[in-house]
Design a protein around this motif. Structure first.
Motif, PDB file in Angstrom:
ATOM      1  N   SER A   1       0.849  -1.192   0.000  1.00  0.00           N
ATOM      2  CA  SER A   1       0.000   0.000   0.000  1.00  0.00           C
ATOM      3  C   SER A   1       0.877   1.232   0.000  1.00  0.00           C
ATOM      4  O   SER A   1       2.095   1.160   0.242  1.00  0.00           O
ATOM      5  CB  SER A   1      -0.934   0.026   1.212  1.00  0.00           C
TER       6      SER A   1
ATOM      7  N   PHE B   1       0.358   5.785   0.661  1.00  0.00           N
ATOM      8  CA  PHE B   1      -0.549   6.913   0.896  1.00  0.00           C
ATOM      9  C   PHE B   1       0.256   8.191   1.130  1.00  0.00           C
ATOM     10  O   PHE B   1       1.401   8.140   1.606  1.00  0.00           O
ATOM     11  CB  PHE B   1      -1.475   6.638   2.092  1.00  0.00           C
TER      12      PHE B   1
ATOM     13  N   ARG C   1      -3.106   1.015   5.233  1.00  0.00           N
ATOM     14  CA  ARG C   1      -3.527   0.777   3.852  1.00  0.00           C
ATOM     15  C   ARG C   1      -3.983   2.054   3.155  1.00  0.00           C
ATOM     16  O   ARG C   1      -3.739   2.231   1.972  1.00  0.00           O
ATOM     17  CB  ARG C   1      -4.641  -0.258   3.829  1.00  0.00           C
ATOM     18  N   THR C   2      -4.622   2.945   3.918  1.00  0.00           N
ATOM     19  CA  THR C   2      -5.208   4.139   3.296  1.00  0.00           C
ATOM     20  C   THR C   2      -4.658   5.444   3.844  1.00  0.00           C
ATOM     21  O   THR C   2      -4.816   6.488   3.226  1.00  0.00           O
ATOM     22  CB  THR C   2      -6.728   4.128   3.509  1.00  0.00           C
TER      23      THR C   2
ATOM     24  N   ARG D   1      -5.812   6.829   6.531  1.00  0.00           N
ATOM     25  CA  ARG D   1      -6.892   7.503   7.248  1.00  0.00           C
ATOM     26  C   ARG D   1      -6.646   7.439   8.750  1.00  0.00           C
ATOM     27  O   ARG D   1      -6.070   6.479   9.267  1.00  0.00           O
ATOM     28  CB  ARG D   1      -8.231   6.851   6.932  1.00  0.00           C
TER      29      ARG D   1
END
Length: 458
Positions: A266, A268, A309-310, A312
């Motif tokens: 991932s 970001f 993963r993101t 956030r």
């Protein structure tokens, strides 16, 4: 017997040289006493030397450091004559390594001296490194505290050296990156079986610009696996955090997560004024990553967790903010949930940072004057200082097992002089004494002969 024969015998007896029995007996006794005294003195000298050298040559059994490993609450500068990591008895494992421009941490020809503290005692060692060195940036203590990774400093065939604190041996890992001019370790894997290494490759012939290549390097000499490459100006691989089977690294304003084989899982972007917090960025359960965020108006530093993963925001961290620091590095998590961070203070005379370094917090040796380790405990109103360092010690790295153990001990850094001072003092004393005795041997012999009683007849 006739008179003539008696007189002849008497005359012959008078002409016979007398033998100084008494004087010879005294001389023999003196020689025997001198020999016994010399043998006793030699035995004393040998015992004295053995008392200095035997501790430096024996190889004691290494006790497992994990049980008693603890963080010292303060550091001291290594005494003059401190033993090296290659000297015996071996250090075994370390709790802390530290560097800086302090007088006792600078060697000849601009060499840096790394200080090491034993895992369970104030047993200090030093290690010499060519050029500038910063603990936690270019020098890294393994998770178990038994190895130190450092650049080898070879410009022709760059690589990384891994120093075993238990055996004193150094393992050389030669870089497999084509055309590299420098190799620098930037972090360990979670199990300590491999390193993450950054190589610098010139883009142009004159070396005006460089490409940074990040690789996973097994300690057993296996194949180097490339994670990624990018422009040097982006501070590629400036922060690396490891979890079992995963790595997170920062490239410019991007965080990437990869597996142990180098496959990207991932990626970001980072928010403004936020950075991957440090080698302890992974939460203890490996579910989240931690970012360090600086408030532009107050300069306060706070930690917050995000989804790997993101990117956030995850759960809020009820940790106190760090004030008065120009940078923080998250070192790991204690059993009570406290985050241990290295807080760096900037000196008043620090030079302005180059433009390519302004994408990250100022945590280089040239920008930082001192460092301390703080515990950010959930629910606390302010950080708690758990380790202090002398002036001009500006970088530290702590073994993961020490952080996970959660123990802090009252430290008593050694003073006076170290083992090497006494070793060299003893050897020089013996050599000088031997040279003096050898040079005056004839004069001593004449003086001893002059003390003998002159021979007399019957």
């Amino acid at each position: 017997m006739t008179v003539r024969l008696r007189e002849a015998l008497r005359s012959t007896a008078e002409d016979v040289p007398t033998y100084p029995v008494y004087e010879r007996a005294l001389a023999t006794a003196r020689r025997s006493r001198r020999r016994r005294l010399a043998a006793a003195a030699g035995a004393v000298v040998l015992l004295a030397l053995a008392g200095v050298t035997v501790p430096l040559t024996r190889t004691p059994a290494l006790d497992p450091a994990a049980a008693d490993a603890a963080l010292p609450d303060r550091l001291g500068l290594p005494p003059i004559g401190t033993l090296h990591v290659t000297d015996r008895p071996r250090l075994g494992s370390a709790s802390v390594i530290f560097t800086g421009p302090a007088p006792r941490l600078r060697g000849w020809n601009d060499a840096s001296i790394v200080g090491l503290v034993g895992a369970d005692s104030d047993n200090y060692r030093i290690m010499r490194v060519g050029g500038e060195a910063a603990a936690g940036e270019t020098l890294h203590l393994s998770p178990d505290g038994q190895h130190v990774a450092r650049p080898d400093g070879d410009e022709d065939e760059p690589g990384v050296d891994v120093v075993d604190l238990g055996s004193g041996r150094t393992r050389h890992l030669r870089s497999s990156v084509t055309d590299t001019v420098a190799s620098t370790p930037v972090g360990w894997s979670a199990d300590g079986s491999s390193l993450v290494v950054r190589d610098e490759v010139p883009v142009a012939f004159d070396g005006a610009t460089y490409t940074s290549v990040l690789s996973i390097v097994p300690l057993d000499g296996g194949r180097w696996t490339t994670l990624a490459s990018g422009a040097q100006e982006a501070r590629f691989g400036s922060t690396v955090a490891a979890a079992p089977g995963r790595l997170a690294y920062q490239y410019g304003r991007t965080v990437t997560v990869a597996d142990a084989q180098g496959r990207e899982l991932s990626s970001f972007p980072l928010p403004d004024e936020s950075w991957l917090a440090g080698k302890g960025a992974w939460s203890p359960d490996g579910a989240t990553l931690t970012l360090a965020t600086r408030r532009a108006d107050t300069g306060e530093w706070t930690l917050r967790q995000v989804d790997p993963r993101t990117g956030r925001d995850g759960k809020a961290l009820r940790l106190p903010a760090v004030t008065g620091a120009v940078s923080v590095r998250l070192l790991g998590w204690a059993p009570d949930g406290s985050a241990l961070v290295a807080a760096y203070q900037q000196g008043p005379d620090a030079p302005e940072r180059p433009l390519e370094e302004q994408t990250g917090p100022p945590a280089t040796a040239e920008q930082v004057s001192s460092v301390r380790v703080l515990a950010l405990t959930p629910g606390a109103t302010a950080p708690r200082t758990v380790l202090t360092a002398p002036a001009q010690v500006n970088a530290v790295d702590i073994a993961d097992q020490v952080i996970r153990g959660g123990r802090v001990r009252d430290a008593e850094p050694p003073g006076g002089v170290g083992g090497r001072f006494w070793l060299w003092t003893g050897l020089v004393t013996v050599l000088v004494a031997g040279a003096v005795l050898y040079g005056t041997r004839r004069r001593t012999r004449r003086w001893l002969d002059g003390r003998r009683t002159p021979a007399t007849g019957y």
